[in-house]
Scaffold this active site. Structure first.
Site, short mmCIF file in Angstrom:
data_model
loop_
_atom_site.label_atom_id
_atom_site.label_comp_id
_atom_site.label_asym_id
_atom_site.label_seq_id
_atom_site.Cartn_x
_atom_site.Cartn_y
_atom_site.Cartn_z
CB CYS A 27 3.55 50.11 -18.59
SG CYS A 27 3.48 51.71 -19.42
CG HIS A 35 -1.82 51.24 -20.50
ND1 HIS A 35 -1.46 50.50 -19.39
CD2 HIS A 35 -0.67 51.71 -21.04
CE1 HIS A 35 -0.13 50.53 -19.27
NE2 HIS A 35 0.37 51.26 -20.24
CB CYS A 52 6.14 46.26 -23.30
SG CYS A 52 4.60 47.04 -23.85
#
Length: 454
Positions: free
Chosen positions: A112, A403, A441
């Site tokens: 990510c 996301h 993260c």
């Protein structure tokens, strides 16, 4: 600090080491960004590939800054859910844009944190004088996730490709059983534990005593702040409509605390008091984002006013496999180290962007930064203290925007740089810089933090 795993010393875990003797001071600047609105999985972009979305996003950036026909120093981009055909994804995207085909490109992946890593990489090259201008980008499609076949079918297909006679092909096909034809559903579970990110975060929430109310409050603020940012025109210079979508599809501007409180839990349901819902967890998403990074000289020569400077960055990794830390708690380590290296405290930071993989990540990370025992034992540093909520994710973040894994970092870099530039424009006489810090993260217990200033 509540009941989480035993806290070994920094020396024992390798989580902290001697403070660096130098203080990095990057000179690369963020010139601007572009992304497409983020879509829900199976929604507007269901028919689009990673290459489609990345090419469109980079081409939008090229058009916005008049780069057609220009040879840039590099395009650095990647995806997390990547097909084997996308092995040269960044380069293929460049060849599909209006950029000079002589522009080199690199495909990379840090889960990510992929596109914030890409921004860090090109910023370092610019600071070293190796490049004048580059693009960092990321893309992901959960609608077009690669499907894995069974191991027996994979081996037979490879042998079929090499078979030279019809009889050999028939014999090979005869080795297959009906069960071998069933596809293996894609997932992002951690290979070392078999747990999903959501189940890992549920464990972290339990360890840190993260409540449902605190998570829902983060989610509510994300939607309201993102909606206000859209309404204020913040994204007018950062987003290109795509396939009929003009705003992020997951955004719910009218959501309420009551609506969030009414959702059923989806992770941690084996715990006595589960707290994680679809409302305080990021939705599966499709999208792409890109950011233009350059030297100050290149920006001036081409008539662009930089938004912000990339000062420094830091990566961290935690031991989540043995339970010594939560999977997505890398930012609790990366940001304090970054600020310590720069001689800064949380009070010196005007804006903080914590990627909302789950609302619990934000709550637990803030709690760790404020915990004297955690910071002293795990980091060998003083606690950062309590963050004023008015400085956190002020334009919303992943819970509201969505996301698309590798696209998130570049979205945040471009958004934060624009927010800092706005503040500088509003207070041109302020002597100290406006500073912003990013924490993203990533799977595998990793995180990347970045410091910007305007």
């Amino acid at each position: 600090m509540t009941d989480h795993a035993a806290s070994p010393s920094p020396e024992a875990t390798g989580s902290a080491g001697p403070a660096p003797t130098s203080r990095p001071d990057g000179r690369a600047v963020v010139v601007g960004g572009n992304r497409i609105p983020f879509a829900k999985a199976g929604g507007h972009y269901a028919g689009a590939t990673n290459l489609d979305m990345l090419t469109t996003t980079i081409d939008g950036l090229v058009a916005r800054f008049g780069l057609a026909g220009e040879r840039l120093g590099e395009v650095r981009a990647g995806a997390v859910l990547s097909h084997s055909k996308d092995f040269n994804l960044a380069r293929e995207a460049v060849l599909g844009t209006a950029l000079d085909p002589a522009t080199p490109a690199v495909t990379l992946q840090r889960a990510c944190a992929t596109s914030v890593e890409a921004a860090w990489d090109v910023a370092n090259k610019i600071t070293l004088g190796q490049l004048d201008v580059a693009i960092a980008a990321g893309v992901d499609s959960t609608s077009d996730a690669p499907i894995v076949v069974s191991e027996r079918l994979r081996r037979v297909l490879l042998k079929l490709n090499r078979a030279t006679s019809p009889l050999d092909r028939v014999k090979l096909l005869g080795q297959l059983r009906p069960a071998d034809l069933a596809p293996v559903a894609p997932n992002v579970n951690e290979p070392r534990t078999g747990l999903s990110m959501g189940e890992h975060q549920a464990l972290t929430n339990l360890a840190w005593g993260v409540t449902r109310e605190a998570q829902d409050a983060v989610a509510l603020a994300s939607h309201h702040n993102l909606a206000a940012a859209w309404d204020s025109g913040l994204f007018d210079s950062l987003v290109t409509p795509y396939r009929g979508l003009a705003r992020d599809a997951s955004l719910r501007p009218d959501t309420t605390a009551e609506a969030l409180a009414g959702l059923r839990t989806v992770f941690g349901n084996d715990q006595p008091n589960p707290t994680m819902t679809a409302g305080n967890s990021t939705p599966l998403s499709d999208g792409a984002s890109a950011v233009l990074i350059a030297s100050p000289e290149w920006a001036a020569a081409n008539g662009h006013t930089p938004l912000a400077r990339i000062v420094d960055a830091e990566a961290a990794a935690v031991d989540f496999v043995r339970g010594e830390e939560g999977l997505l708690m890398g930012g609790a380590y990366a940001v304090p180290r970054l600020l310590a290296r720069q001689g800064l405290t949380l009070a010196d930071i005007d804006l903080v962007e914590i990627h909302e993989a789950f609302a619990g990540v934000v709550v637990a990370t803030l709690a760790a930064w404020d915990d004297e025992e955690f910071c002293s034992t795990r980091l060998g540093l003083p606690a950062l203290g309590t963050l004023d909520p008015a400085r956190l994710n002020v334009a919303g973040s992943s819970l509201a925007a969505g996301h698309p894994f590798a696209a998130t970092g570049a979205r945040i870099v471009a958004t934060l740089a624009t927010l800092l530039a706005r503040r500088r424009a509003d207070e041109p006489d302020r002597k100290q810089p406006f500073r912003g810090v990013i924490s993203v993260c990533a799977a595998g217990g990793q995180a990347v933090a970045m410091l910007l200033e305007a």
